[in-house]
Scaffold this motif. Sequence first.
Motif, short mmCIF file in Angstrom:
data_model
loop_
_atom_site.label_atom_id
_atom_site.label_comp_id
_atom_site.label_asym_id
_atom_site.label_seq_id
_atom_site.Cartn_x
_atom_site.Cartn_y
_atom_site.Cartn_z
N GLY A 277 0.83 -1.20 0.00
CA GLY A 277 0.00 0.00 0.00
C GLY A 277 0.86 1.26 0.00
N ILE A 278 1.92 1.24 0.81
CA ILE A 278 2.85 2.37 0.85
C ILE A 278 3.48 2.59 -0.52
CG2 ILE A 278 5.01 3.19 1.85
CD1 ILE A 278 2.88 3.19 3.87
N LEU A 280 2.36 1.70 -3.45
CA LEU A 280 1.36 2.24 -4.39
C LEU A 280 1.19 3.73 -4.19
CD1 LEU A 280 -1.63 -0.28 -4.45
CD2 LEU A 280 -0.12 0.34 -6.30
N THR A 281 1.06 4.14 -2.91
CA THR A 281 0.80 5.55 -2.63
C THR A 281 1.98 6.41 -3.07
OG1 THR A 281 -0.43 4.78 -0.73
CG2 THR A 281 0.09 7.11 -0.81
N SER A 283 4.36 5.74 -5.23
CA SER A 283 4.51 5.76 -6.69
C SER A 283 3.50 6.71 -7.31
CB SER A 283 4.33 4.38 -7.31
OG SER A 283 4.82 3.39 -6.49
N ALA A 284 2.27 6.68 -6.76
CA ALA A 284 1.24 7.57 -7.31
C ALA A 284 1.66 9.02 -7.14
CB ALA A 284 -0.09 7.31 -6.62
N PHE A 285 2.19 9.36 -5.97
CA PHE A 285 2.59 10.76 -5.75
C PHE A 285 3.77 11.13 -6.63
CE2 PHE A 285 0.07 10.55 -1.78
CZ PHE A 285 -0.74 11.62 -2.09
N VAL A 287 4.29 10.09 -9.64
CA VAL A 287 3.75 10.40 -10.96
C VAL A 287 3.06 11.77 -10.93
CG1 VAL A 287 2.17 9.69 -12.78
CG2 VAL A 287 3.45 7.99 -11.52
N ILE A 288 2.34 12.05 -9.85
CA ILE A 288 1.62 13.32 -9.79
C ILE A 288 2.62 14.49 -9.81
CG2 ILE A 288 0.22 14.79 -8.29
CD1 ILE A 288 -1.34 12.31 -7.49
N ARG A 291 5.21 13.59 -13.32
CA ARG A 291 4.67 13.03 -14.56
C ARG A 291 5.28 11.65 -14.81
NH1 ARG A 291 2.22 17.29 -17.23
NH2 ARG A 291 1.80 18.83 -15.61
N ARG A 392 8.18 3.86 -12.59
CA ARG A 392 8.11 2.45 -12.27
C ARG A 392 9.48 1.85 -11.95
NH1 ARG A 392 6.96 -0.11 -18.22
NH2 ARG A 392 5.20 1.28 -18.31
N TYR B 315 -4.73 13.39 -13.22
CA TYR B 315 -4.19 12.73 -12.04
C TYR B 315 -5.20 11.81 -11.37
CZ TYR B 315 -0.48 16.14 -12.48
OH TYR B 315 0.54 16.88 -12.96
N GLN B 318 -3.88 8.34 -10.69
CA GLN B 318 -2.88 8.33 -9.63
C GLN B 318 -3.53 8.54 -8.26
OE1 GLN B 318 -1.70 9.26 -12.71
NE2 GLN B 318 -0.53 7.38 -12.43
N GLN B 321 -5.01 5.45 -7.15
CA GLN B 321 -3.97 4.52 -6.70
C GLN B 321 -3.49 4.87 -5.30
OE1 GLN B 321 -0.81 4.20 -9.58
NE2 GLN B 321 0.62 3.61 -8.00
N ALA B 322 -3.32 6.18 -5.07
CA ALA B 322 -2.84 6.60 -3.75
C ALA B 322 -3.87 6.26 -2.67
CB ALA B 322 -2.56 8.10 -3.76
N GLY B 325 -3.82 2.66 -1.96
CA GLY B 325 -2.65 2.31 -1.15
C GLY B 325 -2.91 2.61 0.32
N LEU B 328 -5.27 0.18 1.78
CA LEU B 328 -4.63 -1.11 2.08
C LEU B 328 -3.93 -1.05 3.43
CD1 LEU B 328 -2.80 -2.65 -0.98
CD2 LEU B 328 -4.83 -3.42 0.18
N VAL B 329 -3.19 0.03 3.66
CA VAL B 329 -2.48 0.16 4.93
C VAL B 329 -3.47 0.15 6.09
CG1 VAL B 329 -1.01 1.64 6.32
CG2 VAL B 329 -0.57 1.39 3.89
#
Lengths: 462, 345, 282
Positions: A277-278, A280-281, A283-285, A287-288, A291, A392, B315, B318, B321-322, B325, B328-329
């Motif tokens: 989960g960490i 994912l979070t 990685s998402a940030f 990209v935000i 880019r 990634r 976004y 993303q 996804q965040a 995540g 999930l935690v």
Amino acid sequence: MTTARSSVSPTRGLRRWQGRQTQLLAGALAAAAAAYVAWKIGQSPDQALQFTLNGLAVGAVYALLAMGFTLVYSTVWFFDLYYGAAAALGAYGVFYLRSHDFLGGQYAVNSPVVNTVFALVAAGVSGWVLHVVLYRRVRTRANPTVLLSLVGALAAGVGVYTGLLLANPEQLHVMLSPVVGVLVMAAAAVLLRRGMRRVSARADAWPLRALALAVAAAAGAAAGFLLAGAPDASLYLSWGVSCVLAGCVGLALYRGLYVYVRARATSPLIMLVASLGILLTISAFIVIVFRSAPRPLPEALGGSPWSVAGAAIKGFNVFAIGLALAGFAALWLLVKKTAFGKAVRAIGDDEEVSKVVGIDTTVVIAVVFFIGAVYAAVAGILTGHDTAIQPRMGLLLLMKGWIASVIGGLGNINGALIGGFALGLIEQFGIWDLAGEWKDVVAFVALIVFLSFWPKGLLARK
Amino acid sequence: MTALARRAFQPGELRRRAAAGDVKLWASLLILVWAAVFMIWQGLGFAISIGSVFAIWAILAVSLNLVVGYAGLLSVGHIGFFGIGAYAAAILTSNASYEQLRTEAIPTFAWPFFAALPVSIALVGVAAVVVGVVLNRFRDDIYVLVSFGFAIIAFNVFLNGRGLTRGAFGVHQIARPAIGGWELTGELEFLILLLVFLALTVAVSWLIVTSSFGRVLTAIREDEQAIEVFGYRATHYKLAIWVISAMLAGLAGALFASWTSFIDPNSFILLESVLLVSIVILGGLASIWGSLLGAMAFVLLEEGMRFLPFLPAEYVGQARQAVLGILLVLLMLFRPQGLVGRYRL
Amino acid sequence: MSGGDGSGGSDDVRVDLPLEEIGLSKHFHSWENLYTGQDGLALETIGVSKSFGAVKAVDRLTLAIPRKGMTSIVGPNGSGKSTLMNLLSGTLPLDGGLVVIDEVGLKVVKPYETPQHGLTRTFQEVRLFDQISVWDNIMVVLTERRPFAALLERSKPGHRQKARGILQSVGLWEKRDVMAQELSYGQRKLLEIGRAMALDVDTYLFDEPFAGLFPQMLERVKDLMKQIRDSGRTIVFVSHNMDIVRELSNRIIVLDSGQLLAEGDVEPVLGRPEVIEAYLGA
């Protein structure tokens, strides 16, 4: 009755023979691999050397990844996937700090939100460190309220400083010069004192002490002033800042989150999913903020490639290999020769017992997470300079570190070093007849082969 | 089981559970109401467009739950089977003439969809047997790693096996299913087809998990060595459910290919697989209803975020996804069996 | 498995036995002298070994367990009792030697084949299927073994009846819908014994069935075991409780450091000086 059951032949399924067959097959496989490599070398020695050098260069990164990974794993016995995010954070940290001064600043990023987040992390971590250190030393002597406000003020100061640092990356060398100066001074003071003690029995006399202090202060000041006038050093400073920040996030995650999940977790898979989960979070940030397109990092340690008997290797790659070896030496010394290392190994053997004998397991493990994340960040930075950075990359580097540590033998630092370089070489020789894009496949096939024939890796944990 | 079900439907039971703060009930209600609000607010067209996405994710999630929730095998490689199914169906049904496109040429089969579907599923089954035999050797953490490996290998084959998949160019003009002479080109018609297949998947999964087989699976999940002593070959059971689950994922893949009519490797990256696992865990392990809820929440999450004023449109993925995540935690911290699950990892 | 029994597969079993290799010559004199019991042997080990690293948990162990009645295995901690149980049931692979279950010699005991040979067991640390109901814990061992046949099988009235009978006999019928992990320790122990009883086999291995039980539970377990014995099955159990061993078993095997110290009838064996020394000395 008896006849019906006698259908089970007594010689059926001879495990020992199965064992021997597996060994024979493993031997044959190893021999075939060796023969293939030998044949390739015979075919074209120059190219073989080139592939070997490439393999060592990549292997250095994998070795660094595997070392940190295996250190964390053998302490807490779950796979921490934040590790991949740490690699990406390290590389993107350098990009963040340097984005304004290369490529004409066209990808320059600076976000107050990011600065604030890291300022908070830095404040939290420094507050925790101060608390751990001070609480032990002075708790009996000091007023708790005073102590707490002191810690709070210092931590807030560190946070503000970090925020300002991140908000003004052009001034990195200036802003960091006092820190570097103080660090150099402290190091010089410690070294001088030790040296003087060894030379003279009267080293504790006050004039000598004052002299040592003065020399150290001078050295620190000189270093600080030199740095403040050297904007070229900013890139290398950003490496340090980036690694420390990635490490701080690792530490904060453990102390602020994993501790509580672990207290409730019934299986290591829960920890794995939580850290997923960490990952994912984060990685998402990434990209935000940055880019999803790949970005380059500025050229580091430039210069023309070195030529070795017809093959070429970049100076940067030699540096990476050196760094991997140095990282190994440091980790080896830390784990084998210090009290901290002893505590780490004790926790790896049995956390409950370690707690009972008085090891502050939370502190030790948090530091282990810091170190692990720093190794990941270093590997991420090396990869970023060598190729490019993309969101990634974290997941891919995580996989490579994971594979390398399994190949080397999970929980064994020597194995991690060997496994890392082995994976690098296997990948490079594997793609000789294929194409470069298949190297991830080669890595995973190698993993499956290793797990099937050498399930404990090259060097099993003792 | 039956006794439990009987008690659940006694009068007043629902009210009692709601009053007692039953997480399962409230989570289900919340997500259903959320979905209903969206439907009413945005209208039928919206429902049709997100319904298809939901159905595909739901088939995938239900099939993965068979492996993760019931058999206790935390596989992160499921997207590989989804991809194999999609590519098999795409290549078999595509009627583009690739020689003229001057990029990588692959043969044109132009089969009808319903002929390609069973072949695709069978191909996925064969691949699943091979992968399953390898994966069965491992457990726990290493199992996760090797299943990651399968997803990465599959993605690389899609991306680099250009003679077969046209790599990054993708496969074009994938046929829509046709029943008799009636081609399902409309979105609504396709949604109905998807829902039929989703219902089939749910029915098959329900039959499996309520059979003796399903009970043995849960026992394998709990203690593989102990159940072996009672005469069950755990490896055979694990392989069987693995292959069944993979074939259902292959079905989802084939439907997905036909639905989008163009596929390229980007739909099958590792991250999608990780998201899929998150959906299954979020909804609830060892619960078919949980997987449906999870998929619904996942789709609604993305759609809901489109309406957040401060979030730029690019976004949304993303942000979802965040959020996933973080969820999930939180779940691992407070509710490791997921919203309505019956198994803690 | 007597030497005189020349028919069937039992001779084949012995033909290819390299006695020296499995370290048998030390213990073994002739087939005729072997203990066979009145009704033949339920279980035998011939030169069975198992090491964990440098520790020889079971060292070239040769022993025989007669059909019917109860045989107890005793010995100090770390004498290899549980390892032996794990070897007999195939939970651990053999390093060497041969296990003979119901007259079939096995160099490799596959756990999933042991019920076919007529053997089942309980574990030292209770191993239930924690996250499924008590009811399913029993049902699961009653149903179809073959995967594809099991896919098509729904629960059958016969199975349900049997499960009900077992749950009632271990006194857990009221708890049938509770998850196994929510039971108390004693109830878990009972459920595990019930799960083993659900399997219709000739030989039951009980690994420490009495450890940590309150007297009331203890009587219940004893009754269950007597019930099994009276139906003409064989029970092998490990225990530290000498009173129960004396009360229940009609044959005893004493292990020490992975080797056989003594075997035979209970009182004479427990009276032997080396046995007393193993327990009290050292």
